[in-house]
Write a protein that holds these residues in place. Structure first.
Motif, PDB file in Angstrom:
ATOM      1  N   ASP A  22      -5.096   6.580  -1.239  1.00 12.03           N
ATOM      2  CA  ASP A  22      -6.507   6.821  -0.875  1.00 12.03           C
ATOM      3  C   ASP A  22      -7.493   6.550  -2.017  1.00 12.03           C
ATOM      4  O   ASP A  22      -8.658   6.938  -1.923  1.00 12.03           O
ATOM      5  N   VAL A  42      -8.198   5.668   5.216  1.00 12.93           N
ATOM      6  CA  VAL A  42      -6.746   5.608   5.044  1.00 12.93           C
ATOM      7  C   VAL A  42      -6.137   6.919   5.526  1.00 12.93           C
ATOM      8  O   VAL A  42      -6.573   7.987   5.121  1.00 12.93           O
ATOM      9  N   ARG A  81       5.103   7.641  -0.321  1.00 12.88           N
ATOM     10  CA  ARG A  81       4.099   7.669   0.742  1.00 12.88           C
ATOM     11  C   ARG A  81       3.767   6.247   1.166  1.00 12.88           C
ATOM     12  O   ARG A  81       4.039   5.292   0.450  1.00 12.88           O
ATOM     13  N   TYR A  82       3.146   6.142   2.318  1.00 18.55           N
ATOM     14  CA  TYR A  82       2.684   4.840   2.801  1.00 18.55           C
ATOM     15  C   TYR A  82       1.443   5.057   3.652  1.00 18.55           C
ATOM     16  O   TYR A  82       1.137   6.182   4.056  1.00 18.55           O
ATOM     17  N   ALA A  83       0.712   3.994   3.900  1.00 18.07           N
ATOM     18  CA  ALA A  83      -0.489   4.079   4.732  1.00 18.07           C
ATOM     19  C   ALA A  83      -0.076   3.969   6.195  1.00 18.07           C
ATOM     20  O   ALA A  83       0.287   2.896   6.674  1.00 18.07           O
ATOM     21  N   SER A 124      -2.566   8.555   5.327  1.00 20.79           N
ATOM     22  CA  SER A 124      -1.265   8.341   4.702  1.00 20.79           C
ATOM     23  C   SER A 124      -0.236   9.337   5.226  1.00 20.79           C
ATOM     24  O   SER A 124      -0.583  10.385   5.758  1.00 20.79           O
ATOM     25  N   GLY A 158      -0.622   4.356   0.180  1.00 23.95           N
ATOM     26  CA  GLY A 158      -1.394   5.418   0.818  1.00 23.95           C
ATOM     27  C   GLY A 158      -1.980   6.427  -0.140  1.00 23.95           C
ATOM     28  O   GLY A 158      -2.062   7.614   0.179  1.00 23.95           O
ATOM     29  N   CYS A 218       0.835  -1.206   0.000  1.00 25.28           N
ATOM     30  CA  CYS A 218       0.000   0.000   0.000  1.00 25.28           C
ATOM     31  C   CYS A 218       0.869   1.255   0.000  1.00 25.28           C
ATOM     32  O   CYS A 218       1.794   1.384   0.799  1.00 25.28           O
ATOM     33  N   TYR A 252      -4.760   2.297   8.545  1.00 29.35           N
ATOM     34  CA  TYR A 252      -5.690   1.756   7.556  1.00 29.35           C
ATOM     35  C   TYR A 252      -6.790   1.027   8.317  1.00 29.35           C
ATOM     36  O   TYR A 252      -6.513   0.133   9.108  1.00 29.35           O
TER      37      TYR A 252
END
Length: 198
Positions: free
Chosen positions: A78, A91, A103-105, A93, A76, A74, A108
């Motif tokens: 959205d 989400v 980016r990353y989540a 992020s 992030g 993932c 979640y």
């Protein structure tokens, strides 16, 4: 003058037992074939000891996936949250430290008590970070237990998808070489730059 004589068939059809026997015809036939003659196989599965084989297109619980090096897929973005018609997904992020373009989540959440299992979130995901599992045994006493967090969704993915794909950089070597964020690339000089045409 009306004829009041009744045949035997008409007389039997007037009995209340006749309609019950017609309704029980299928049950009696299966009973004789299954129990007495033993020519018909059992249809009933002894759940939970026996479980039905689910079709490949079955839509069960949704899971988050990882790459083979244990990193999360993932990014992030959205998009799954935007695509969900029943607003199940949340989400939050964040940017990766030292890599502002990635980016990353960070968090979640999925509220599976409201999910309609349409699969639109999976279709919207650009990196295939979501997948439908074949898990369906999620009966709970409190519906708050169906609000799944990121670790729970990742555990679902680990349990149902043990074979994981490699990162995109390792699948396609040209992506790793031409990636702008790649640290091993030499700095670009003026002779490497393309000529500017007026």
């Amino acid at each position: 003058m009306e004829n009041h004589t009744m045949t035997l068939g008409q007389w039997v059809k007037r009995l209340p037992v006749y309609e019950i026997l017609i309704g029980m015809k299928a049950t009696i036939t299966v009973f004789i074939q299954r129990i007495i003659l033993r020519t018909r196989p059992a249809v009933t599965l002894q759940y939970p000891h026996e479980k039905r084989d689910l079709p490949g297109s079955y839509r069960g619980m949704i899971a988050l996936l990882r790459y083979d090096d244990e990193t999360e897929k993932c990014v992030g973005c959205d998009l799954c949250e935007a695509a969900c018609p029943s607003r199940v997904i949340t989400v939050i992020s964040a940017e990766k430290e030292g890599e502002p373009m990635k980016r990353y989540a960070k968090e979640y959440y999925m509220d599976m008590s409201r999910c309609i299992f349409c699969g639109l979130c999976i279709q919207a995901c650009p990196v295939d970070a979501l997948a439908m599992t074949k898990e369906y045994e999620w009966a709970v006493y409190n519906k708050r237990d169906l609000r799944l967090t990121k670790p729970q969704l990742l555990a679902l993915g680990d349990r149902n998808f043990p074979e994981r794909e490699r990162k995109i950089e390792f699948q396609h070597h040209n992506v790793a070489f031409f990636n702008i964020g790649h640290h091993d690339l030499p700095p670009m000089t003026s002779k490497d730059q393309p000529p500017v045409t007026p």
